[in-house]
Design a protein around this motif. Structure first.
Motif: not given
Length: 269
Positions: A152-177
């Motif tokens: 999608h054109g985003y740089d995984p070397n950027d620390k901000k992007e790595r935090v975004f990916m952690i949030k993606c992991l959280q979203f995928a396995s989190a409950d509704i809250v």
């Protein structure tokens, strides 16, 4: 490039998927009960392995560590699949959304297969091979999200992007809250106003990811006590987890790309 109307329609489609993910399922919490029961009899070395994953996740956020993927390999992959010349992220960011979707779907398919093989292999050894399976699956998850980011054109070397990916992991396995909380945290990314300070304030989220991974292995851990069932269920569980992660990452990154294009159109008017 898509028209404004096409981008708005794509954004609506993406938001519908996100809203659907925020609905509660009656079995959502029950699936974690087996692990909570078995947790009391789990050997201490497995608990220590979970603790070491916290350090690994912290290292990934800071510098990528051993989980950082090769962007050059991704450029070659995208070039081969699209027939376009790809030399940087700007070349990729100009791809049509349909091309990005197709690339993400193809990539997810190969990563799900790799995760299934990993799960079946570690399922042979029963309960104790979870110490190998959990970090291995975490590695596949992070690499999958990094590859989706590049698509999608985003740089995984950027620390901000790595935090975004952690949030993606959280979203995928989190409950509704949890899903609602993650979406609130991602609003700054969608508005293009995320700052380094905001990113640093969110880093504690990696702990939630690791413990969520541990909880998600409840059923797998139960069935791995039975050798044959461990192989079958290990493959199924790993494949399902990567499927959920790849889908969440694709949709959340897709939304960012759509909003970036809409903002660009507004700024250029």
């Amino acid at each position: 490039m898509e028209t404004k109307q096409e981008l708005l329609a794509a954004l609506e489609e993406t938001n519908l998927w996100i809203e659907d993910q925020k609905k509660a399922w009656f079995w959502e919490k029950w699936t974690r009960l087996p692990f909570k029961i078995l947790d009391k009899i789990t050997p201490q070395f497995i608990h220590k392995k979970i603790g070491s994953l916290l350090d690994e996740m912290g290292g990934y956020i800071q510098n990528g560590g051993k989980y950082l993927t090769s962007q050059k390999m991704m450029y070659s992959y995208i070039e081969k699949k699209t027939g376009r010349t790809i030399s940087n992220l700007e070349d990729i960011s100009s791809l049509e959304l349909a091309e990005m979707d197709k690339l993400s779907k193809t990539l997810a398919g190969s990563r799900k297969q790799a995760a299934a093989i990993q799960g079946a292999t570690t399922g042979i050894g029963g309960l104790f091979t979870l110490t190998i399976d959990i970090p291995a699956l975490l590695g596949i998850s992070l690499k999958t999200l990094q590859e989706i980011a590049v698509i999608h054109g985003y740089d995984p070397n950027d620390k901000k992007e790595r935090v975004f990916m952690i949030k993606c992991l959280q979203f995928a396995s989190a409950d509704i809250v949890g899903k609602k909380a993650v979406l609130d945290n991602l609003s700054a990314y969608y508005e293009g106003e995320v700052s380094t300070n905001e990113v640093m304030a969110q880093i504690q989220g990696w702990r939630e990811v690791v413990y969520t991974y541990r909880d998600q292995f409840g059923w797998k851990k139960l069935f791995q006590m039975v050798p044959v069932a461990g192989i079958i269920f290990g493959a199924f569980t790993n494949r399902a987890m990567i499927s959920d992660i790849a889908e969440a990452g694709t949709v959340l990154y897709r939304k960012r790309r759509i909003l970036d294009r809409l903002h660009y159109r507004e700024d250029s008017v």
